[in-house]
Design a protein around this motif. Structure first.
Motif, short mmCIF file in Angstrom:
data_model
loop_
_atom_site.label_atom_id
_atom_site.label_comp_id
_atom_site.label_asym_id
_atom_site.label_seq_id
_atom_site.Cartn_x
_atom_site.Cartn_y
_atom_site.Cartn_z
N LEU A 22 0.83 -1.20 0.00
CA LEU A 22 0.00 0.00 0.00
C LEU A 22 0.87 1.25 0.00
CD1 LEU A 22 -2.79 1.44 0.40
CD2 LEU A 22 -2.37 1.25 2.86
N LEU A 23 1.87 1.29 0.88
CA LEU A 23 2.74 2.46 0.99
C LEU A 23 3.51 2.71 -0.30
CD1 LEU A 23 4.39 2.51 4.53
CD2 LEU A 23 3.43 4.46 3.31
N GLU A 24 4.01 1.64 -0.91
CA GLU A 24 4.81 1.80 -2.13
C GLU A 24 4.02 2.47 -3.24
OE1 GLU A 24 7.61 -1.89 -0.78
OE2 GLU A 24 6.18 -2.25 -2.42
N ALA A 25 2.72 2.20 -3.27
CA ALA A 25 1.87 2.85 -4.27
C ALA A 25 1.44 4.24 -3.83
CB ALA A 25 0.65 1.97 -4.54
N ARG A 26 1.09 4.39 -2.55
CA ARG A 26 0.49 5.64 -2.09
C ARG A 26 1.48 6.80 -2.02
NH1 ARG A 26 -2.51 8.08 -1.25
NH2 ARG A 26 -3.61 8.15 0.73
N VAL A 27 2.74 6.51 -1.70
CA VAL A 27 3.70 7.63 -1.62
C VAL A 27 3.88 8.29 -2.99
CG1 VAL A 27 4.99 6.81 0.39
CG2 VAL A 27 5.71 6.09 -1.90
N LEU A 28 3.63 7.54 -4.05
CA LEU A 28 3.78 8.11 -5.39
C LEU A 28 2.71 9.17 -5.67
CD1 LEU A 28 4.73 4.83 -7.25
CD2 LEU A 28 6.19 6.85 -7.00
N ASP A 29 1.60 9.11 -4.94
CA ASP A 29 0.57 10.14 -5.08
C ASP A 29 1.05 11.49 -4.53
OD1 ASP A 29 -1.07 8.18 -6.08
OD2 ASP A 29 -2.10 7.81 -4.17
N LEU A 30 2.14 11.50 -3.78
CA LEU A 30 2.65 12.72 -3.16
C LEU A 30 3.64 13.45 -4.07
CD1 LEU A 30 3.20 11.42 0.49
CD2 LEU A 30 1.16 12.44 -0.50
N LYS A 31 3.98 12.85 -5.21
CA LYS A 31 4.91 13.50 -6.14
C LYS A 31 4.31 14.79 -6.68
CE LYS A 31 7.20 11.42 -9.36
NZ LYS A 31 7.68 10.53 -10.45
N SER A 32 5.18 15.80 -6.79
CA SER A 32 4.74 17.07 -7.38
C SER A 32 5.98 17.79 -7.87
CB SER A 32 4.02 17.92 -6.32
OG SER A 32 4.95 18.39 -5.35
N GLY A 33 5.78 18.99 -8.38
CA GLY A 33 6.91 19.77 -8.86
C GLY A 33 7.91 20.10 -7.76
N ARG A 34 7.46 20.08 -6.50
CA ARG A 34 8.36 20.41 -5.40
C ARG A 34 8.72 19.20 -4.55
NH1 ARG A 34 6.36 23.60 -0.36
NH2 ARG A 34 8.09 22.37 0.46
N THR A 35 8.09 18.06 -4.81
CA THR A 35 8.31 16.88 -3.96
C THR A 35 8.90 15.73 -4.75
OG1 THR A 35 6.44 17.47 -2.53
CG2 THR A 35 7.20 15.20 -2.43
N GLN A 36 10.11 15.32 -4.38
CA GLN A 36 10.72 14.11 -4.92
C GLN A 36 10.27 12.92 -4.08
OE1 GLN A 36 14.93 14.05 -6.04
NE2 GLN A 36 15.11 16.17 -5.32
N VAL A 37 10.02 11.78 -4.73
CA VAL A 37 9.67 10.56 -4.01
C VAL A 37 10.74 9.51 -4.29
CG1 VAL A 37 7.96 8.76 -3.65
CG2 VAL A 37 7.22 11.10 -4.07
N VAL A 38 11.30 8.98 -3.21
CA VAL A 38 12.45 8.07 -3.28
C VAL A 38 12.08 6.73 -2.67
CG1 VAL A 38 14.82 7.70 -2.47
CG2 VAL A 38 14.07 10.01 -3.13
N PHE A 39 12.47 5.63 -3.32
CA PHE A 39 12.41 4.31 -2.70
C PHE A 39 13.79 4.01 -2.15
CE2 PHE A 39 12.65 -0.36 -2.66
CZ PHE A 39 11.56 -0.63 -1.84
N TRP A 40 13.87 3.70 -0.86
CA TRP A 40 15.16 3.47 -0.22
C TRP A 40 15.21 2.01 0.21
CZ3 TRP A 40 17.69 8.27 2.03
CH2 TRP A 40 19.05 8.04 2.27
N ASP A 41 16.01 1.22 -0.50
CA ASP A 41 16.02 -0.23 -0.30
C ASP A 41 17.16 -0.63 0.63
OD1 ASP A 41 15.67 -2.94 -0.50
OD2 ASP A 41 15.36 -2.93 -2.67
N VAL A 42 16.80 -1.10 1.83
CA VAL A 42 17.81 -1.52 2.79
C VAL A 42 18.11 -3.01 2.69
CG1 VAL A 42 17.38 0.37 4.40
CG2 VAL A 42 16.08 -1.76 4.63
N ASP A 43 17.50 -3.68 1.72
CA ASP A 43 17.81 -5.09 1.44
C ASP A 43 17.60 -5.35 -0.05
OD1 ASP A 43 18.43 -7.73 1.63
OD2 ASP A 43 16.79 -8.29 2.98
N ALA A 44 18.36 -4.62 -0.87
CA ALA A 44 18.15 -4.66 -2.32
C ALA A 44 18.26 -6.07 -2.92
CB ALA A 44 19.12 -3.71 -3.02
N PRO A 45 19.23 -6.90 -2.51
CA PRO A 45 19.26 -8.25 -3.09
C PRO A 45 17.95 -9.00 -2.93
CG PRO A 45 21.31 -7.80 -1.94
CD PRO A 45 20.38 -6.66 -1.62
N ALA A 46 17.33 -8.91 -1.75
CA ALA A 46 16.07 -9.62 -1.52
C ALA A 46 14.95 -9.04 -2.39
CB ALA A 46 15.68 -9.53 -0.04
#
Length: 373
Positions: free
Chosen positions: A102-126
């Motif tokens: 849910l969060l991975e999809a919903r944070v993208l709704d917060l993107k705008s001209g002033r807001t960058q949205v970043v996915f921060w992967d603390v276990d990228a191999p998995a």
């Protein structure tokens, strides 16, 4: 973006508790360093896994605002998402532990001209292996929509794999040391041993713990071994091995400064991808520990094998290192590791890199930490 620092909304597993939460040290080091550079972070975390009952930070830190939301229903999370709207940067970390899809999809709704949205992967191999195995994984379609992906490790193999899934940009922001948190202290009898390993019992780690740590203990019955971390209570151990349970963050320095040598063992996926130094390596190096690590590609980017750490292929080589190290060798390796990480691998270095990638300049230089010796 604000000229007075970035306003960052960060959705992660937990900032205040390291209980069943290996990413806590990483989050704390980064966010403290970002705060020191003038940025304001609000960390949103769910109330799960009894973490609030096992807090390492009994009071909320002065370098971040912490908002805990209920895992019972999504009302609390929705309020947090609405509050995060308008931030300069919104971060969704991997492995929050509840409502991740849910969060991975919903944070993208917060993107705008002033807001960058970043996915921060603390276990990228998995994450990458999960997506590769499942063509219907819902996160696959979301990857290209994020402004960028940060990872806690993985080097070029992870960067290329993320770009193959359509990531616009992927940048490793490696684990590091916070010199104010991890540093030499007086030894404590509770942690006295020839070799210590600290890590929670996880399915993708246990086999490697058997191979590198338990095997070394079997080979050296006259030496003492110490195991710390959650989940090992029902694991049969050799008579020369002592289990101390969950070790709170405030005791990590004492453990690292008491054990004659400290063992680092990567999880399966991180060992396969390489370039994934654990938080434990930097904690131990910051305390001046003599570090023995399992072998993985890229270790020399962080510590030089032979002069700043020792590298072992298996439990036999771990045992040989424990047996052959002189007291002078232990001291020299520990001091060299500490010098290296303070000069090149602090969270201040990582925070400056985050700013650079986000396109922000605070105008602050990263100074080499004092008292390097």
């Amino acid at each position: 973006m604000s000229s007075h620092g970035l306003r960052i909304a960060f959705f992660g597993s937990s900032l205040v508790s390291a209980y069943w939460n290996g990413a806590a040290t990483y989050y704390r080091g980064l966010i403290r360093a970002l705060h020191a550079r003038g940025h304001r972070v609000t960390f949103y975390e769910p109330d799960i896994h009894d973490r609030q009952k096992h807090r390492d930070l009994p009071t909320d830190p002065d370098w971040a605002r912490v908002v805990v939301y209920s895992a019972e229903g999504t009302d609390g999370l929705e309020r947090c998402l609405e509050e995060a709207r308008g931030a300069d940067v919104v971060v969704k970390a991997s492995g929050v532990g509840v409502f991740d899809e849910l969060l991975e999809a919903r944070v993208l709704d917060l993107k705008s001209g002033r807001t960058q949205v970043v996915f921060w992967d603390v276990d990228a191999p998995a994450t990458l292996e999960r997506m590769a195995k499942n063509p219907n994984d819902p996160f696959r379609a979301l990857v290209p929509r994020y402004d960028r992906v940060f990872t806690s490790g993985g080097g070029d193999p992870v960067v290329l794999a993320y770009k193959d899934f359509g990531a616009r940009d992927c940048v490793p922001i490696y684990n590091a040391v916070d010199p104010d948190t991890h540093h030499p202290v007086a030894p404590h009898p509770r942690f006295d041993c020839d070799l210590a390993f600290l890590g929670n019992r996880l399915p993708d780690r246990e086999r490697r713990v058997e191979s590198f740590f338990l095997r070394a203990a079997d080979l050296l019955p006259e030496k003492s071994f110490l195991l710390g971390g959650s989940g090992w209570a029902d694991r049969p151990l050799a008579p020369n091995m002592r289990y101390v349970g969950h070790v709170y963050t405030q005791d990590h320095n004492a453990l690292n400064c008491t054990a004659r040598t400290v063992l680092n063992i990567s999880r399966d996926g991180m060992a396969r991808f390489g370039f994934s130094p654990t938080t434990r390596i930097f904690e131990a190096a910051g305390a001046g520990s003599c570090i023995i690590t399992d072998k993985w590609q890229g270790i020399e980017l962080f510590l030089e094998p032979g002069t700043e750490c020792l590298v072992a292929e298996d439990g036999l080589e771990v045992a040989e290192a424990v047996l052959c190290l002189t007291d002078e060798g232990v001291r020299q390796l520990g001091q060299a590791a500490r010098r290296r990480v303070l000069a090149e691998h602090t969270y201040a270095h990582r925070a400056a890199r985050v700013e650079q990638v986000l396109g922000y300049s605070s105008g602050l230089e990263v100074s080499t930490h004092e008292q390097v010796a």
